[in-house]
Every structure is written in structure tokens, then in C-alpha cells.
Write an enzyme that holds these catalytic residues in place. Structure first.
Site, PDB file in Angstrom:
ATOM      1  N   ASP A 195      13.227  29.941  47.065  1.00 13.60           N
ATOM      2  CA  ASP A 195      12.280  29.482  48.078  1.00 13.60           C
ATOM      3  C   ASP A 195      12.961  28.667  49.169  1.00 13.60           C
ATOM      4  OD1 ASP A 195       9.858  28.936  49.344  1.00 13.60           O
ATOM      5  OD2 ASP A 195       9.475  27.180  48.097  1.00 13.60           O
ATOM      6  N   ASP A 242      10.420  31.274  57.430  1.00 15.56           N
ATOM      7  CA  ASP A 242      10.180  31.075  56.005  1.00 15.56           C
ATOM      8  C   ASP A 242      10.168  32.411  55.275  1.00 15.56           C
ATOM      9  OD1 ASP A 242       9.460  29.943  53.562  1.00 15.56           O
ATOM     10  OD2 ASP A 242       7.325  30.005  54.021  1.00 15.56           O
TER      11      ASP A 242
END
Length: 423
Positions: free
Chosen positions: A107, A314
Site C-alpha cells: 500500500d 495512489d
């Protein structure tokens, strides 16, 4: 200033701390990334249709973006600045001596590396045994007055009865991991089956109380933070990888794995490369900001009028999410350009959908901008934020692009690529 797809991006600064020591200066290495909805994923549900998987991923995006907006609110305390609604990609790594294989969520919206450890007071189900630090000959505990302990946010570290560093790492959705901060060898196996690369003094969380729900299949054993903060993987091994990493993402329907590369292997070469400055904000070092200057549709342009970093790139968010005013101007131009009527009741969480008609001219890239939800219904993979301000550049828009993060050079570069052909 360079154009990327329909974006113009611009400017700023970065600070990275390198902690882990490598066994040698690395030329680079590669890791397989598995999308959680891919047929290769332990989360894959063969009974779900492609449109159901798309809607599920899109809804995760909205939840995740809401958390980002919560976290970047300057009124919120710095110690809560970690995203959850856990990212879209999975990766394998090895920890300890002898090495123990772990499958973790990768992540770019968080920093800490952590695994579930024994003895555990509260752990989510996993099929494999918990990591036992007492069985690793290279494990070292971290004292509560050491530098690694102080790298945790205020309010998220303290002293145990024996002076060990206790941590609690809380995510914005109120899930958390709690345990002891430790140091041990972390390694990554070569994707071609050869010898992997080892980082013998990597800082990680040994979680013994984990209020966290990654799934019910028991395959996930931890988390690898790839953000810009000091405890992330890319920061800890920064000196050994030249502060560079890159990825090349495949559609989640692909039966191949995406690639995450570090060091010299991460460097993009060839034609068609465009770069834009990378912005790290000291108050929120985890997030990678770019500056969205304008969106171009056909011969028309929508300007943002901003220069200070207004969009987070992201890998864990599926959709691209735009500030509401900007989104409205963008969709107005899209409607004019493609000449179709908007669907009156688009499925959640999509905002602009349409159906093809005979003779319709739709000059959009389906892979990066559109989802086909069946029955001739197509939806933009771009939606407005539910709150004002920040935008997010999601992973669908990055499919089949090599995306290189040069943290020392303070830039992000993009090159169109057939990611299935990357080794």
C-alpha cells in the site's frame, strides 16, 4: 511541464530517511504484485461477474478517498494520518532467519511494515503459523528510547515493562495493529526463481493485537507500507535502491502479475517518457502528491489554477477522483466531445455513464478511462469527490504505464508500456 494522458502536472520537495542496511549495493530487484480481484488472488471469487468486481472495487475507492479527505484535513491530529480500506495489491516477502514466507497487502497509502506474531492476544485468521520472533536467529527487539521507536507518530509508541518499544498503528477506519517494534531480516525472492535480495536490519511491527479484517480466507499475514514516511519499505532501503521504485500495473482481469521494481531495474528508459515533480508535504509525509494543472479534452482545457500539490497518486485506489468543481467542468467537456446522452440513474458509485448509439464517436481510451458494465453501459473511471479539495489519481488510469518514483530526484515519470511484456 509535461502532459500525461489528459493531465498537466507540476512541482516541489521531498525528505526521506534510509534505515535498513542491505547485504550489498543492489542493482535492483523485482516483486510480483497481485491485484486482489485478479484470478491469481486468494480473494478471487469466480462466481462474481466482471461488472460486480468493477463495482466492488469502485466502492472501495470511494471509502478509501473519504478516509484520505479525513486525514488531510489540517484540523486532524498528525498521529492518525494513515489510510486503510486496504489497498488493491498483494505481495510476497520473507522475514527472519530461517526465512518465513508472508503474503501481505502492499500500500502506497501507509508506511509501517508489520506481520502477525506469536504469542498473540488477538489475531485475525491466517492459514500459516504466526511469525515467532523467538525462532528467528536475527530478530532484535527495539528499545523505547531508540531512533526507530521515535519514528512512529506521537501517541503511537511507548515503553514496555522491559524498556521495549511498544507500538500501536491506527488506520483511519479505526482498524489497528498493536505490538512490539522489532528488527529482522526481510528478503524478496527473485521473480525468476533465483537468489533473492536481503535487508538484514529492517524495522517492522510484530503485531500481537490486531483489530484488522483483510478477508476471511486466511491468506493475508500482514502489511507492507510503500508510502513516503520514514518507516516505509522504500524509505528504509532507500540508499540501497537509489531511492527509486516503479511499477507497471495490469488490468485486474489479467492472469499475469503486475511488477514492482526497485533500484536500477526501476529506471524507465526508451521513448515517450514524461516526468512531473513529486511533492512530499512535511505534515503528511506518507502521501505522494503531484500537481494537476489542467485537464485537456479535445482542443479544450480546464485549468485548476493550483501549484502546491493538489492530487495524490495512489496505487491502492481504483478510480480517479476529482474535486467537484473541476469534475463538473471536465464532464461537461466530455459530453460535448463524445456526443452521447448521460445515463439518468448510473449505478453507484459512478457519476457519468452512457450507452453507445449507432454512429457515436467515442475517442476515449477504454482501458484507462472507461468501465464496461455490460448491457452496452459504459462508465467513466473518474468520479467527483464527496468533499471539496483533494483529488486522487487512481490505479485504473495508470494501467499499462511504467510509473517511476525518483524520491531523490523529486519526480515521477510515466511511459506507456505493454506491462505483460515486462520481466
Amino acid at each position: 511541464m509535461c502532459a500525461f494522458i489528459y493531465y498537466f502536472l507540476a512541482l516541489c520537495s521531498l525528505s526521506v530517511v534510509s534505515i535498513a542496511e542491505a547485504t550489498k549495493t543492489l542493482s535492483g530487484f523485482s516483486i510480483d504484485l497481485i491485484h486482489r480481484d485478479s484470478p491469481l488472488s486468494p480473494f478471487y471469487n469466480s462466481s462474481m461477474t466482471p461488472s460486480h468486481l468493477i463495482k466492488k472495487a469502485a466502492l472501495r475507492s470511494i471509502l478509501r478517498s473519504n478516509l484520505v479527505h479525513l486525514l488531510v484535513d489540517e484540523k486532524k491530529s498528525i498521529e492518525t494520518i494513515i489510510i486503510s480500506i486496504h489497498g488493491d495489491y498483494l505481495m510476497k516477502f520473507y522475514i527472519g532467519t530461517p526465512p518465513v514466507e508472508r503474503l501481505a497487502i502492499a500500500d502506497t497509502g501507509s508506511d509501517l511494515i508489520w506481520v502477525q506474531c506469536s504469542p498473540c492476544d488477538n489475531c485475525f485468521h491466517q492459514d500459516t503459523p504466526l511469525f515467532d520472533p523467538n525462532k528467528s536467529s536475527t530478530f532484535m527487539s527495539v528499545s523505547c528510547n531508540s531512533q526507530p521507536c521515535t519514528l512512529l507518530p506521537n501517541g503511537q509508541h511507548g515503553c514496555g515493562n522491559s524498556g521495549e518499544c511498544k507500538y500501536i498503528y491506527q488506520y483511519a477506519d479505526k482498524s489497528f495493529t498493536k505490538g512490539d517494534l522489532g528488527i529482522d531480516a526481510i528478503s524478496f525472492g527473485s521473480t525468476d526463481g533465483g537468489q533473492g535480495d536481503t535487508f538484514p536490519k529492517s524495522i517492522f511491527g510484530c503485531g500481537t493485537y490486531n483489530d484488522f479484517t483483510p478477508g476471511t480466507n486466511g491468506k493475508i499475514t500482514g502489511f507492507v507500507g510503500l508510502g513516503g514516511g520514514s518507516l516505509s519499505l522504500v524509505s528504509q532501503i532507500g540508499d540501497q535502491i537509489g531511492h527509486k521504485f516503479s511499477y507497471c500495473l495490469l488490468p485486474f482481469s489479467s492472469t499475469s502479475t503486475s511488477k514492482l521494481k526497485f533500484g536500477e531495474q526501476a529506471t524507465i528508459t526508451g521513448n515517450g517518457i514524461v516526468s512531473t515533480p513529486l511533492i512530499i508535504k512535511p505534515s503528511i509525509p506518507t502521501f505522494y502528491y503531484l500537481n494537476l494543472e489542467a485537464i485537456i479534452v479535445g482542443q479544450k482545457k480546464v485549468q485548476t489554477g493550483q501549484t502546491d500539490g493538489n492530487i495524490i497518486i495512489d496505487s491502492g485506489t481504483t478510480l480517479t477522483i476529482l474535486e467537484q468543481t473541476l469534475y463538473k467542468e471536465f464532464v461537461t467537456l466530455v459530453k460535448e466531445a463524445i456526443g452521447v446522452e448521460a445515463e439518468q440513474n448510473p449505478p453507484r458509485p459512478f457519476n457519468f455513464c452512457f450507452r453507445y448509439k449507432d454512429g457515436a464517436n467515442v475517442p476515449l481510451s477504454p482501458q484507462n478511462l472507461l468501465f464496461n458494465l455490460g448491457t452496452n453501459l459504459h462508465c467513466l473511471a473518474i468520479v467527483p469527490t464527496s468533499q471539496s479539495g483533494l483529488s486522487i489519481f487512481g490505479n485504473v488510469a495508470q494501467i499499462d504505464f511504467q510509473v517511476e518514483y525518483d524520491l531523490q530526484g523529486k519526480k515521477v515519470s510515466f511511459a506507456p508500456t505493454d506491462c505483460t511484456k515486462l520481466g
